[in-house]
Design a protein around this motif. Structure first.
Motif, short mmCIF file in Angstrom:
data_model
loop_
_atom_site.label_atom_id
_atom_site.label_comp_id
_atom_site.label_asym_id
_atom_site.label_seq_id
_atom_site.Cartn_x
_atom_site.Cartn_y
_atom_site.Cartn_z
N ARG A 90 -8.54 15.18 -11.80
CA ARG A 90 -8.01 16.48 -12.25
C ARG A 90 -7.24 16.29 -13.56
O ARG A 90 -6.49 15.33 -13.71
CB ARG A 90 -7.10 17.05 -11.17
N ARG A 137 -11.66 19.62 -13.74
CA ARG A 137 -11.95 18.55 -12.81
C ARG A 137 -13.22 17.83 -13.22
O ARG A 137 -14.17 18.44 -13.72
CB ARG A 137 -12.10 19.08 -11.39
N GLU A 141 -7.45 13.33 -7.59
CA GLU A 141 -7.15 14.42 -6.66
C GLU A 141 -7.56 14.06 -5.24
O GLU A 141 -6.91 14.46 -4.29
CB GLU A 141 -7.86 15.68 -7.13
N ASN A 201 -16.05 22.02 -11.71
CA ASN A 201 -16.02 20.62 -12.11
C ASN A 201 -17.32 20.24 -12.78
O ASN A 201 -18.31 20.94 -12.70
CB ASN A 201 -15.72 19.69 -10.92
#
Length: 156
Positions: A69, A76, A42, A19
């Motif tokens: 997400r 992410r 998420e 992420n």
């Protein structure tokens, strides 16, 4: 490149980009912006404690995070709002060539629709919407907390 170099066999490799984290001042507005863009929430959590302090190199950390997400499930974006210690001010209008500046790019399928939906969430073009050769329509825009967001629409 192979699994060995002049120093010997490799023992660790990157598996994936997990992420990108971005600090925001208004978590609700940032979530709404990225949901409108098409990301899915998420999960959310509040993080604090000595392990968090040691991890990020700050004392007395208490922050809320929201993990967003992409629809394909591969990307992410972690949105972080620090309650303590307070965040240092950045320049939300920093030019895109500022050292260390971040830009997040998303592939989109209908640039005009997405721009129309994001404008009520404060999005504004940084430059212009351009056609790059005969392959893409591209633009940079400012999102919440001055985040530079790039959009790319592949042309047929």
């Amino acid at each position: 490149m192979n699994d060995t170099d002049q120093r010997g066999p490799r023992r660790g490799t990157i598996q994936r980009l997990d992420n990108i984290a971005i600090v925001v001042d208004d978590l609700a507005a940032a979530k709404a912006f990225f949901v409108e863009l098409g990301l899915e929430l998420e999960g959310e959590a509040t993080v604090e404690g000595s392990a968090v302090d040691r991890l990020v190199g700050l004392e007395g950390v208490r922050s809320d995070i929201a993990m967003m997400r992409t629809p394909d499930g591969h990307g992410r974006l972690e949105l972080t709002k620090y309650h303590t210690p307070s965040s240092r001010d950045g320049d939300p209008r920093a030019p895109t060539n500022t050292l260390g500046a971040h830009r997040v790019m998303f592939a989109v399928d209908d640039m005009d629709d997405i721009l129309d939906r994001l404008r009520p969430h404060g999005a504004e073009l940084i430059g212009e919407l351009v056609r790059y050769e005969n392959s893409y329509r591209l633009c940079y825009l400012r999102g919440p907390a001055g985040i530079a967001v790039a959009l790319a629409e592949k042309l047929n």
